[in-house]
Design a protein around this motif. Structure first.
Motif: not given
Length: 253
Positions: A163-166, A96-117
């Protein structure tokens, strides 16, 4: 135009509600109940269940509770994206650590310009080995209650919001020896930050007391008791934030 916008929001609400679980899971050895209550037509809170079984029929269930920054339509769109990422990645192998790490990387790319998290608490219970593992991504710790000792424990963990730190690598935490009657509560800050007419916050102490008083009740009844207490505390005021909560009660394995 106002009617058209209102109808569009109602449709968006129906679509978003369909993305949340239609019913609580029926898992031998566990009693689980969860709900989301949005303060607008759409919201930014999210919860879900993922069940995996092995060839012997035993398995594990994962439960997530997430809280996106803000609420309303923008958060609802991001919630749908986060749900898709979580479901797709959870279906693959890895901790589950791998899962959350991978999801964070993808989500960070989506929200990079918006500042959302999005804050997230990801919990997995292994039914056969009677242990649980969790990842905490900036979310309030889950509450663990053991009625035999009448003690509460917060399931802490190190991890920033998604979404904070890719490049963030998340850690996984574990607790073994789960026993019948123990209770896990996961919620979003819309619960304890609810205010009454005197500008007082609901806080977490009432949650502890309700869990203690309803420790022998079903998870569904405990969840409803918390929601009712929150409504009474708020009074006639309109809710200012989304509320999501999940109660997991350990039964006989």
């Amino acid at each position: 135009d106002q009617v058209r916008i209102h109808n569009s929001l109602l449709l968006a609400r129906e679509v978003q509600r369909s993305l949340l679980p239609l019913e609580n899971p029926n898992i031998s050895g566990l009693d689980i109940a969860g709900t989301s209550i949005y303060c607008d037509e759409t919201g930014g809170d999210y919860y879900d269940y993922y069940l995996k079984t092995n060839k012997g029929g035993a398995g594990m269930i994962s439960m997530v509770v997430g809280d996106l920054s803000g609420h309303g339509l923008a958060s609802a769109l991001l919630m749908a994206s986060a749900r898709a990422l979580l479901r797709q990645r959870t279906s693959l192998s890895g901790s589950i650590a791998n899962i959350v790490t991978d999801v964070n990387r993808e989500l960070a790319a989506d929200v990079a310009e918006s500042g959302n998290f999005m804050t997230l608490f990801y919990l997995t219970i292994d039914i056969q080995s009677r242990k649980m593992q969790w990842v905490r991504a900036g979310h309030d710790p889950a509450i663990f209650y053991d009625p035999t000792t009448d003690t509460f424990e917060e399931l802490q963990g190190n991890g920033v919001a998604l979404g904070v730190l890719e490049s963030w690598i998340y850690d996984e935490y574990e607790k073994s020896g789960l026993a019948e009657g123990q209770i896990i509560f996961i919620g979003t800050d819309g619960i304890w930050e609810t205010k009454n007419a005197q500008e007082q916050m609901f806080g977490k102490d009432p949650i502890f007391e309700i869990i203690r008083q309803h420790s022998k009740a079903r998870a569904e009844d405990m969840m409803k008791a918390i929601v009712s207490a929150l409504d009474r505390f708020r009074g006639d005021l309109s809710p200012e934030d989304d509320v999501t909560l999940m109660v997991i009660k350990i039964g006989k394995f």
